[in-house]
Motif scaffolding. Structure first.
Motif, mmCIF file in Angstrom:
data_model
loop_
_atom_site.group_PDB
_atom_site.id
_atom_site.type_symbol
_atom_site.label_atom_id
_atom_site.label_comp_id
_atom_site.label_asym_id
_atom_site.label_seq_id
_atom_site.Cartn_x
_atom_site.Cartn_y
_atom_site.Cartn_z
ATOM 1 N N VAL A 113 -3.829 51.828 -30.420
ATOM 2 C CA VAL A 113 -2.976 51.929 -29.233
ATOM 3 C C VAL A 113 -3.686 51.354 -28.002
ATOM 4 N N VAL A 114 -4.995 51.606 -27.944
ATOM 5 C CA VAL A 114 -5.777 51.203 -26.778
ATOM 6 C C VAL A 114 -6.002 49.689 -26.750
ATOM 7 N N PHE A 115 -6.266 49.124 -27.934
ATOM 8 C CA PHE A 115 -6.618 47.704 -27.966
ATOM 9 C C PHE A 115 -5.505 46.780 -27.457
ATOM 10 N N PRO A 116 -4.249 46.958 -27.877
ATOM 11 C CA PRO A 116 -3.190 46.065 -27.367
ATOM 12 C C PRO A 116 -3.063 46.115 -25.842
ATOM 13 N N VAL A 136 -6.606 41.935 -20.195
ATOM 14 C CA VAL A 136 -7.707 40.960 -20.035
ATOM 15 C C VAL A 136 -7.406 39.607 -20.679
ATOM 16 N N ARG A 137 -6.446 39.590 -21.622
ATOM 17 C CA ARG A 137 -5.947 38.351 -22.217
ATOM 18 C C ARG A 137 -6.868 37.710 -23.251
ATOM 19 N N GLU A 138 -8.174 37.686 -23.007
ATOM 20 C CA GLU A 138 -9.088 37.042 -23.960
ATOM 21 C C GLU A 138 -9.523 38.051 -25.012
ATOM 22 N N ARG A 139 -9.428 37.661 -26.291
ATOM 23 C CA ARG A 139 -9.768 38.578 -27.362
ATOM 24 C C ARG A 139 -11.229 39.022 -27.310
ATOM 25 N N ALA A 140 -12.114 38.084 -26.958
ATOM 26 C CA ALA A 140 -13.546 38.433 -26.901
ATOM 27 C C ALA A 140 -13.791 39.456 -25.790
ATOM 28 N N ASP A 141 -13.177 39.238 -24.628
ATOM 29 C CA ASP A 141 -13.302 40.209 -23.527
ATOM 30 C C ASP A 141 -12.712 41.555 -23.940
ATOM 31 N N ALA A 142 -11.570 41.494 -24.612
ATOM 32 C CA ALA A 142 -10.901 42.731 -25.019
ATOM 33 C C ALA A 142 -11.787 43.525 -25.982
ATOM 34 N N SER A 143 -12.503 42.819 -26.880
ATOM 35 C CA SER A 143 -13.409 43.509 -27.805
ATOM 36 C C SER A 143 -14.520 44.222 -27.044
ATOM 37 N N ASP A 144 -15.077 43.526 -26.056
ATOM 38 C CA ASP A 144 -16.140 44.141 -25.232
ATOM 39 C C ASP A 144 -15.635 45.397 -24.548
ATOM 40 N N VAL A 145 -14.474 45.275 -23.924
ATOM 41 C CA VAL A 145 -13.932 46.413 -23.176
ATOM 42 C C VAL A 145 -13.634 47.568 -24.134
ATOM 43 N N LEU A 146 -13.070 47.235 -25.291
ATOM 44 C CA LEU A 146 -12.764 48.272 -26.286
ATOM 45 C C LEU A 146 -14.026 49.037 -26.655
ATOM 46 N N GLN A 147 -15.106 48.300 -26.884
ATOM 47 C CA GLN A 147 -16.351 48.964 -27.261
ATOM 48 C C GLN A 147 -16.856 49.850 -26.118
ATOM 49 N N GLU A 148 -16.816 49.357 -24.896
ATOM 50 C CA GLU A 148 -17.286 50.144 -23.755
ATOM 51 C C GLU A 148 -16.479 51.428 -23.579
ATOM 52 N N VAL A 149 -15.161 51.280 -23.753
ATOM 53 C CA VAL A 149 -14.279 52.434 -23.531
ATOM 54 C C VAL A 149 -14.565 53.547 -24.553
ATOM 55 N N PHE A 150 -14.747 53.162 -25.818
ATOM 56 C CA PHE A 150 -15.016 54.182 -26.828
ATOM 57 C C PHE A 150 -16.434 54.722 -26.717
ATOM 58 N N TRP A 151 -17.347 53.879 -26.289
ATOM 59 C CA TRP A 151 -18.723 54.346 -26.063
ATOM 60 C C TRP A 151 -18.725 55.414 -24.961
ATOM 61 N N ALA A 154 -3.678 59.995 -23.471
ATOM 62 C CA ALA A 154 -3.597 59.612 -22.057
ATOM 63 C C ALA A 154 -4.991 59.458 -21.467
ATOM 64 N N TRP A 155 -5.917 60.314 -21.914
ATOM 65 C CA TRP A 155 -7.317 60.239 -21.466
ATOM 66 C C TRP A 155 -7.908 58.872 -21.805
ATOM 67 N N MET A 156 -7.682 58.433 -23.042
ATOM 68 C CA MET A 156 -8.217 57.149 -23.491
ATOM 69 C C MET A 156 -7.514 55.986 -22.811
ATOM 70 N N ILE A 157 -6.209 56.102 -22.641
ATOM 71 C CA ILE A 157 -5.455 54.980 -22.086
ATOM 72 C C ILE A 157 -5.784 54.797 -20.611
ATOM 73 N N THR A 158 -5.963 55.898 -19.891
ATOM 74 C CA THR A 158 -6.348 55.783 -18.487
ATOM 75 C C THR A 158 -7.698 55.079 -18.363
ATOM 76 N N ARG A 159 -8.649 55.483 -19.219
ATOM 77 C CA ARG A 159 -9.963 54.840 -19.245
ATOM 78 C C ARG A 159 -9.855 53.355 -19.562
ATOM 79 N N ALA A 160 -9.090 53.067 -20.624
ATOM 80 C CA ALA A 160 -8.985 51.688 -21.117
ATOM 81 C C ALA A 160 -8.383 50.799 -20.030
ATOM 82 N N ARG A 161 -7.339 51.296 -19.390
ATOM 83 C CA ARG A 161 -6.678 50.513 -18.355
ATOM 84 C C ARG A 161 -7.646 50.261 -17.196
ATOM 85 N N VAL A 189 -15.970 45.930 -33.896
ATOM 86 C CA VAL A 189 -16.179 46.852 -32.772
ATOM 87 C C VAL A 189 -16.525 48.244 -33.293
ATOM 88 N N LYS A 190 -15.791 48.689 -34.311
ATOM 89 C CA LYS A 190 -16.074 50.025 -34.851
ATOM 90 C C LYS A 190 -17.482 50.056 -35.457
#
Ligand code: ZN
Lengths: 261, 183
Positions: free
Chosen positions: B30-33, B39-54, B72-79, A64-65
């Protein structure tokens, strides 16, 4: 009406669970400015962040990074490989083959053909030179547009409109400006400058106008110019264009033909 | 720490890629867990992680330190993004209850064997959620991790909307107090 109902709305909103009319009602309340609710939302977000910190660790997937850094690199720096103008390359290659063929055949053909072949070769060579010149210009043009497109992908890039002034009210222009990378200016409807002079671009921040390069326009009144970043990344508030001696001057002296607001 | 984080975001807003790499290293663990839990699925979680940081890179200019910490800014987005993903999946599959039950069942047990300091911090917070009356913990988890709105929660737990609201408010007040009193 007391503030108490909003305390409940704020908590529910912070959890992302407020729906229906109440959501609209709360957002209106918030838009009207309420320090109490702002504080509740801020503290709630921090409390929920603390909950997230309490999750058991899970290592983020390393790809991802990598993907993010690639994505960012693609938007913030000009790409090294630019698309080739394919058809033109093909045309030049064909032409080159034709000329080689003409020259080769020429040495074997009876003298009565020599003159004609020689002329054909000269014409072809002239054509090739012109195509190469056009190709170089076209490549340059493509490079400018590509760089501008790259800049535009960056969210910090601004597009500034230039308005015609004084001697050329119908002139227009745009500056695509990135605070770190610099940018490009595109102008249209500018008349050709008198012999011995040129258009000079200026960036104006808090101090005196800074020279940002000289450019000319083509027969149709269009021109482009690459602008280097301002030293120290100082913010630019105004872009302006004046007519100056062709060697350029350190401070504007001539009439201003274009400026941003 | 908070100031340094805000500085990183400011540098990101100016197009600094190295600042982004540091910002990612700091917050992704912190955001990824949290995303994974939702979302439960690791592949979905990777997608969301990338979108959130983008989005964080793209919107860095809009960050306002007076509204909260970078975390808190990142966690609100991630959630929010994770819940968006879950809702989209739900709409697609039209199965509403099953994934939700699964998500609740998957709520992790207390961590063991992590770094002592972090574990202590987590212990406080985790027990904070655990110390809430069951009824308050339930509504907070249904809202925050399963993405249900107050109306949906009322339907699901078969309680009046007013009761749900009160539980949410009291539960969240308690959580805020715990966080304010623990460093
Ligand atoms: Zn309020």
């Amino acid at each position: 009406m007391t503030h108490e109902p909003f305390d409940t709305l704020a908590a529910t909103y912070a959890l992302g669970a407020l729906d229906g009319d109440e959501r609209a009602q709360f957002e209106r309340h918030l838009a009207g400015g309420c320090d109490v609710c702002e504080e509740t939302l801020r503290e709630s977000a921090e409390a929920l962040a603390a909950l997230a910190r309490a999750e058991p660790r899970a290592i983020p997937p390393p790809e991802v990074k990598d993907a993010l850094l690639r994505r960012i690199a693609a938007t913030t720096s000009p790409r090294l490989e630019r698309p080739q103008p394919r058809r033109l390359v093909w045309a030049v290659a064909t032409l080159a083959a034709m000329i080689v063929g003409a020259a080769f055949t020429g040495t074997f053909v009876a003298s009565r053909y020599e003159g004609r072949l020689g002329q054909m070769a000269r014409e072809a060579a002239a054509l090739r030179a012109r195509v190469q010149q056009d190709e170089a210009a076209l490549r340059e043009q493509i490079a400018v547009y590509q760089a501008a497109v790259d800049l535009l992908r960056d969210p910090t890039t601004r597009v500034v409109t230039l308005h015609g002034l004084g001697p050329s009210p119908e002139a227009t222009g745009r500056v695509i400006w990135h605070p770190v990378s610099g940018g490009h200016v595109f102008v249209a409807n500018l008349p050709a400058v008198p012999a011995g002079s040129a258009y000079e671009l200026w960036t104006i921040g808090d101090g005196a106008p800074q020279p940002a390069g000289l450019f000319r326009v083509d027969a149709s009144g269009r021109g482009t110019h690459r602008i280097a970043a301002v030293q120290g990344g100082k913010p630019v508030k105004v872009f302006a264009v004046t007519i100056e001696p062709e060697a350029g001057v350190p401070a504007p002296t001539g009439p201003m033909v274009l400026a941003s607001k | 720490m908070a100031t340094a984080g805000a500085d990183l975001i400011r540098q990101m807003a100016a197009g600094d890629r190295q600042a982004f790499a540091l910002f990612y290293d700091r917050h992704a663990p912190v955001v990824f867990p949290l995303i994974l839990r939702i979302v439960r699925e690791r592949a979905d979680a990777s997608d969301v992680l990338q979108e959130v940081f983008w989005e964080a890179w793209r919107d860095a200019e809009g960050y306002d330190p007076s509204r909260g910490s970078p975390e808190a800014w990142m966690i609100t987005r991630a959630r929010t993004r994770a819940i968006d993903r879950v809702r989209a999946t739900r709409r697609r599959s039209q199965t509403f209850v099953a994934p939700l039950d699964e998500a609740m069942a998957a709520a992790p047990a207390d961590p063991a064997g992590a770094a002592a300091e972090q574990a202590a911090d987590r212990g406080t917070i985790r027990s904070a959620l655990g110390r809430l009356p069951e009824a308050q913990r339930e509504v907070i988890e249904l809202a925050y991790y399963a993405g249900l709105t107050q109306t949906e929660i009322a339907d699901r737990i078969k309680q009046p909307l007013g009761t749900v609201k009160t539980r949410i408010r009291l539960g969240l007040e308690r959580l805020r107090d715990v966080v304010k009193t623990s460093p």
